[in-house]
Enzyme design. Structure first.
Site, PDB file in Angstrom:
ATOM      1  N   GLU A 226       2.299   0.768  -2.222  1.00  0.00           N
ATOM      2  CA  GLU A 226       1.116   1.637  -2.339  1.00  0.00           C
ATOM      3  C   GLU A 226       0.066   1.175  -1.342  1.00  0.00           C
ATOM      4  O   GLU A 226       0.224   0.137  -0.690  1.00  0.00           O
ATOM      5  CB  GLU A 226       0.582   1.595  -3.778  1.00  0.00           C
ATOM      6  CG  GLU A 226       1.548   2.210  -4.782  1.00  0.00           C
ATOM      7  CD  GLU A 226       1.028   2.183  -6.198  1.00  0.00           C
ATOM      8  OE1 GLU A 226      -0.178   2.302  -6.399  1.00  0.00           O
ATOM      9  OE2 GLU A 226       1.851   2.038  -7.110  1.00  0.00           O
TER      10      GLU A 226
ATOM     11  N   HIS B  55      -9.423   8.353  -6.631  1.00  0.00           N
ATOM     12  CA  HIS B  55      -8.045   8.368  -6.130  1.00  0.00           C
ATOM     13  C   HIS B  55      -7.949   9.489  -5.097  1.00  0.00           C
ATOM     14  O   HIS B  55      -8.412  10.607  -5.347  1.00  0.00           O
ATOM     15  CB  HIS B  55      -7.062   8.625  -7.280  1.00  0.00           C
ATOM     16  CG  HIS B  55      -5.648   8.280  -6.925  1.00  0.00           C
ATOM     17  ND1 HIS B  55      -4.924   9.001  -6.013  1.00  0.00           N
ATOM     18  CD2 HIS B  55      -4.833   7.261  -7.328  1.00  0.00           C
ATOM     19  CE1 HIS B  55      -3.714   8.464  -5.889  1.00  0.00           C
ATOM     20  NE2 HIS B  55      -3.644   7.398  -6.677  1.00  0.00           N
TER      21      HIS B  55
ATOM     22  N   ARG C  61      -7.651   2.658  -0.818  1.00  0.00           N
ATOM     23  CA  ARG C  61      -8.120   3.930  -1.377  1.00  0.00           C
ATOM     24  C   ARG C  61      -9.505   4.369  -0.966  1.00  0.00           C
ATOM     25  O   ARG C  61      -9.760   5.551  -0.797  1.00  0.00           O
ATOM     26  CB  ARG C  61      -8.133   3.822  -2.887  1.00  0.00           C
ATOM     27  CG  ARG C  61      -6.848   4.233  -3.441  1.00  0.00           C
ATOM     28  CD  ARG C  61      -6.857   4.228  -4.898  1.00  0.00           C
ATOM     29  NE  ARG C  61      -5.461   4.051  -5.240  1.00  0.00           N
ATOM     30  CZ  ARG C  61      -5.021   3.732  -6.418  1.00  0.00           C
ATOM     31  NH1 ARG C  61      -5.875   3.510  -7.387  1.00  0.00           N
ATOM     32  NH2 ARG C  61      -3.743   3.616  -6.641  1.00  0.00           N
TER      33      ARG C  61
ATOM     34  N   HIS D 286     -11.203   7.920 -10.651  1.00  0.00           N
ATOM     35  CA  HIS D 286      -9.933   7.385 -11.164  1.00  0.00           C
ATOM     36  C   HIS D 286     -10.080   6.070 -11.896  1.00  0.00           C
ATOM     37  O   HIS D 286      -9.460   5.849 -12.926  1.00  0.00           O
ATOM     38  CB  HIS D 286      -9.003   7.202  -9.960  1.00  0.00           C
ATOM     39  CG  HIS D 286      -7.647   6.685 -10.281  1.00  0.00           C
ATOM     40  ND1 HIS D 286      -6.751   7.402 -11.042  1.00  0.00           N
ATOM     41  CD2 HIS D 286      -7.009   5.526  -9.948  1.00  0.00           C
ATOM     42  CE1 HIS D 286      -5.620   6.716 -11.159  1.00  0.00           C
ATOM     43  NE2 HIS D 286      -5.768   5.563 -10.513  1.00  0.00           N
TER      44      HIS D 286
ATOM     45  N   ARG E 228     -10.567  -1.765  -5.959  1.00  0.00           N
ATOM     46  CA  ARG E 228      -9.341  -2.296  -6.582  1.00  0.00           C
ATOM     47  C   ARG E 228      -8.108  -1.985  -5.744  1.00  0.00           C
ATOM     48  O   ARG E 228      -7.925  -0.855  -5.274  1.00  0.00           O
ATOM     49  CB  ARG E 228      -9.163  -1.643  -7.960  1.00  0.00           C
ATOM     50  CG  ARG E 228      -7.864  -2.023  -8.644  1.00  0.00           C
ATOM     51  CD  ARG E 228      -7.738  -1.324  -9.981  1.00  0.00           C
ATOM     52  NE  ARG E 228      -7.645   0.098  -9.817  1.00  0.00           N
ATOM     53  CZ  ARG E 228      -6.515   0.802  -9.947  1.00  0.00           C
ATOM     54  NH1 ARG E 228      -5.378   0.179 -10.222  1.00  0.00           N
ATOM     55  NH2 ARG E 228      -6.517   2.113  -9.823  1.00  0.00           N
TER      56      ARG E 228
END
Ligand code: FAD
Ligand code: SIN
Length: 515
Positions: free
Chosen positions: A112, A240, A287, A348, A383
């Site tokens: 990811e 997100h 992100r 998110h 994060r």
């Protein structure tokens, strides 16, 4: 009056995993405001990060987390979480959770954004559901654990409820349990506990578009703040990048980042692969960067979404790894082998929350916090994907390890009064729904991915009015989950805005065009 050794507020990964260990030492009551499995945990798609095999290492996981956190992670905590990840995941597997494996029996790892290696353990694209179900089965079979569903935690009980003045600066604030609303009967009960774990999750619902289910209203953070616990990092709200674009749907359906890890590419409406212009890691950049890039593309073109091009992913791979997403696409007559998927960013994850130390202790004695409602120092300003399930797992265990050693020293508080209802009249739903709509508009338009001094100021002015109106209603009206949630969400909005105004630099998820 109910009494227990351990009170756990929330039945997501943090609450359930704490309960399973704590139950070996005393009686546990888990309360949850909805059905047992309803939680953010249930909807986790991508998986849980841990370095399992060469060429990955713990050190790479640590470095990726630090880079993503943009200088605000607590390195000691990052190292602790990464180091403990192996033991905790073994325990999770021992409780019955399964992760996909290759034909040779190794974990089938996904990649990811922000990860330099493939390191995400997953169960197809419904990892959270797999974990949640297995843990609930274990919890329900445990003789020392009682689960009270459809009970809403209203407030933590502290010296304040014994008639003592408690300020944020008061030393030695203690938690004696919580007042809980039985949603079915409307009665408030007093639940006394020796140890309380706050595990009430995130607050995505303060925004109009969110991947979070409707339970994510920030109750845990708001009630801990009201009880005078320390809260910080609230400005770092993670959007997100790729929620399925479908206006008017709450929550937004997530399209996991693992799809980009498998070859999915972001394109604007003109079909251009725009991410390389923003970051050399392109569609797999962290992100904050990808969400800002998408937002910029949408602002430039006036479009409400961009596209995720999955046509390069083999049909067989898609079907095997992303069955939930494939089913959703089919429902919308999208064939991902041929059609691009419309996506837009959505709120998110909350990096901020109740401040804890390495043992999961909050600033209030006998109150611990774990999972999304806590801020441990792991995430810093942003994060790393799939680090939150891990954080919930590691910190619920840290809290368990520490609290079970304190249990013998703590006695239930005897003189706690029952909840004082006052003379209350029934409320009007329309005032609640309208206020909530206004709050979501304010947060989305003024406190979203891009902020400015003027937008933040306006947001502060508008939420002040909502706050005053809602406090008045809260005092007057019969208590319902809806008025409690509205009050909590306004509280969360206030904390985000205040923190965003106070941060005079752009860092991680906080971006103010005037900084
Ligand atoms: P939750 O799982 O949200 O549980 C909170 C619990 O508290 C719920 O049971 C709720 O009902 C209860 N509760 C709340 N308020 C009250 C109250 N007032 N009274 C009583 N009960 C209350 N993270 C990853 O690491 N990997 C992923 O792949 C991933 N995918 C995600 C996908 C989606 C769509 C979403 C929304 C999140 C995802 N995340 C992922 C984030 C991750 O799922 C959450 O951060 C994590 O599950 C939080 O766990 P928790 O136990 O802290 O809270
Ligand atoms: C995802 O699957 O993209 C979500 C992962 C996460 O939020 O950590």
């Amino acid at each position: 009056m109910l009494k227990t050794d351990f009170l756990v507020i929330g039945s997501g990964l943090a609450g359930l995993s704490f309960a399973l260990n704590a139950a070996e030492y005393g009686k546990v009551i888990i309360i949850t405001k909805a059905a047992e499995e309803e939680s953010n945990t249930k909807y986790a798609q991508g998986g849980i990060a841990t370095a399992t095999s060469f060429p990955d290492t713990d050190e790479k996981h640590v470095q990726d987390t630090l880079i993503c956190g943009d200088g605000l992670c607590n390195e000691k905590i990052v190292r602790l979480v990464v180091e403990k990840s192996h033991e905790r995941i073994k325990e999770l597997i021992s409780w019955g959770a399964e992760f996909d494996r290759t034909a040779s029996g190794e974990f089938d790892l996904a990649r990811e954004g922000g990860h330099s290696e493939k390191r995400v353990l997953h169960y197809k694209d419904f990892t959270g559901l797999e974990i949640e179900r297995k843990l609930i089965t274990k919890v329900n079979a445990h003789p020392n654990i009682e689960v009270l569903t459809h009970y809403f935690a209203i407030d933590l009980i502290t010296q304040h409820h014994l008639g003592k003045e408690v300020k944020r600066s008061t030393p030695g604030i203690e938690c004696y349990g919580a007042y809980i609303l039985d949603i079915k009967t409307g009665k408030v009960k007093t639940l006394l506990s020796r140890i309380t774990l706050m595990a009430a999750g995130g607050a995505g619902q303060v925004y109009k578009n969110t991947t979070n289910p409707v339970i994510a209203t920030g109750d845990g953070i708001a009630m801990s703040y009201r009880a005078m616990a320390k809260v910080n990092n609230m400005e770092f709200v993670q959007f997100h990048p790729t929620a399925l674009f479908k206006p008017g749907v709450n929550p937004s359906f997530l399209i996991t980042e693992a799809i980009r890890g498998a070859g999915g590419i972001l394109r604007n409406k003109a079909g251009k692969d725009f991410m390389p212009e923003y970051d050399k890691r392109a569609s797999l950049a962290p992100r904050d960067i990808v969400a800002r890039a998408i937002d910029s593309e949408m602002k430039k073109s006036g479009d409400e979404f961009v596209y995720l091009d999955c046509t390069g992913i083999l049909k067989k791979t898609f079907k095997e790894h992303f069955p939930t997403i494939l089913a959703k696409c089919k429902e919308m007559s999208i064939n991902p082998a041929k059609d691009y998927i419309p996506v837009a960013p959505a709120a998110h994850y909350f990096c901020g929350g109740i401040v804890t130390d390495e043992h999961g202790r909050t600033s209030i004695t006998n109150l611990y916090a774990a999972g999304e409602c806590a801020t441990t120092g792991l995430h810093g300003a942003n994060r790393l994907a799939s680090n939150s399930l891990l954080e919930a797992l590691v910190f619920s265990n840290q809290a368990f390890q520490h609290s079970c050693k304190q249990l013998d020293k703590i006695h239930l508080k005897k003189e706690v009064p029952e909840w004082e209802p006052g003379r209350k009249v029934p409320g009007e739903m329309v005032l609640i729904t309208q206020s909530l709509k206004e709050l979501k508009e304010i947060m989305t338009n003024y406190v979203g991915i891009f902020r400015s001094d003027m937008r933040l100021q306006r947001a502060q002015n508008r939420t002040r009015l909502l706050y005053e109106e809602t406090e008045e209603l809260y005092q007057k009206w019969v208590l319902t989950p809806q008025i409690c949630e509205l009050r909590n969400m306004i509280n969360i909005g206030y904390l985000i805005i205040k923190a965003a105004i106070a941060r005079s630099e752009n860092r991680g998820l906080h971006f103010n065009v005037d900084n």
